[in-house]
Design a protein around this motif. Structure first.
Motif, PDB file in Angstrom:
ATOM      1  N   ILE A   1       6.898  -4.630  -1.885  1.00  0.00           N
ATOM      2  CA  ILE A   1       6.214  -3.612  -2.690  1.00  0.00           C
ATOM      3  C   ILE A   1       4.741  -3.532  -2.296  1.00  0.00           C
ATOM      4  CG2 ILE A   1       5.430  -3.052  -5.037  1.00  0.00           C
ATOM      5  CD1 ILE A   1       8.162  -4.082  -6.012  1.00  0.00           C
ATOM      6  N   THR A   2       4.109  -4.692  -2.116  1.00  0.00           N
ATOM      7  CA  THR A   2       2.704  -4.714  -1.713  1.00  0.00           C
ATOM      8  C   THR A   2       2.517  -4.064  -0.347  1.00  0.00           C
ATOM      9  OG1 THR A   2       2.396  -6.742  -2.982  1.00  0.00           O
ATOM     10  CG2 THR A   2       0.703  -6.205  -1.360  1.00  0.00           C
ATOM     11  N   ALA A   3       3.416  -4.372   0.582  1.00  0.00           N
ATOM     12  CA  ALA A   3       3.313  -3.784   1.928  1.00  0.00           C
ATOM     13  C   ALA A   3       3.479  -2.271   1.865  1.00  0.00           C
ATOM     14  CB  ALA A   3       4.368  -4.401   2.845  1.00  0.00           C
ATOM     15  N   GLU A   4       4.441  -1.785   1.070  1.00  0.00           N
ATOM     16  CA  GLU A   4       4.646  -0.340   0.920  1.00  0.00           C
ATOM     17  C   GLU A   4       3.432   0.311   0.256  1.00  0.00           C
ATOM     18  OE1 GLU A   4       7.282   1.886   1.663  1.00  0.00           O
ATOM     19  OE2 GLU A   4       8.001   0.269   2.953  1.00  0.00           O
ATOM     20  N   ALA A   5       2.874  -0.352  -0.741  1.00  0.00           N
ATOM     21  CA  ALA A   5       1.721   0.214  -1.450  1.00  0.00           C
ATOM     22  C   ALA A   5       0.524   0.329  -0.514  1.00  0.00           C
ATOM     23  CB  ALA A   5       1.380  -0.644  -2.659  1.00  0.00           C
ATOM     24  N   GLU A   6       0.357  -0.636   0.394  1.00  0.00           N
ATOM     25  CA  GLU A   6      -0.757  -0.580   1.335  1.00  0.00           C
ATOM     26  C   GLU A   6      -0.589   0.563   2.324  1.00  0.00           C
ATOM     27  OE1 GLU A   6      -0.816  -4.517   2.963  1.00  0.00           O
ATOM     28  OE2 GLU A   6      -1.875  -5.331   1.232  1.00  0.00           O
TER      29      GLU A   6
END
Length: 145
Positions: A36-41
């Protein structure tokens, strides 16, 4: 001098625990959070892919005798408690045997489905907003404008 009715007795002595305190050996997995963090970035989050919502049934499951018995004992437990046979398997798949989360998900899902929103959209919104029905409803109302 203190009157007897105002005197307090000293607290009882507690026994000290001796020996080793048991520790949990549960291993937390944070892979979903990392994804999720990678997608949000990146700037655009594909919630359907991250939360595996693409495999949800496109229409509500029928609760007919032809569906046969439910194999999962956790799912059976929640269905026996009166929750919807249609959505309990999805709630258990996402929240395991957490009665509070399963109940919140089923209640919110039922309410939003009664308002006419699609099954997949409701499930995705409830997962996205952590079972907050008000936020999920606001999401639907804002996205329809």
């Amino acid at each position: 001098m203190i009157k007897p009715e105002y005197r307090i007795t000293p607290p009882p002595q507690l026994t000290l625990q001796r020996g080793e305190i048991p520790r949990s050996s549960f291993q937390f997995g944070f892979e979903l959070e990392r994804q999720i963090t990678a997608e949000a970035e990146k700037g655009s989050v594909n919630w359907s892919r991250l939360l595996d919502l693409e495999n949800l049934p496109s229409k509500p499951l029928e609760s007919t005798p032809s569906t046969g018995p439910i194999a999962d004992p956790v799912v059976r437990k929640y269905i026996a408690s009166g929750l919807s046979r249609e959505i309990v398997p999805l709630a258990v798949a996402n929240y395991g045997d957490n009665p509070t989360k399963v109940q919140e998900f089923v209640t919110g899902y039922t309410l939003l489905r009664e308002m006419g929103f699609s099954s997949n959209s409701v499930a995705e919104a409830l997962l996205r907003y952590e079972n907050d029905t008000d936020k999920a409803l606001a999401h639907f109302l804002n996205s329809s404008q």
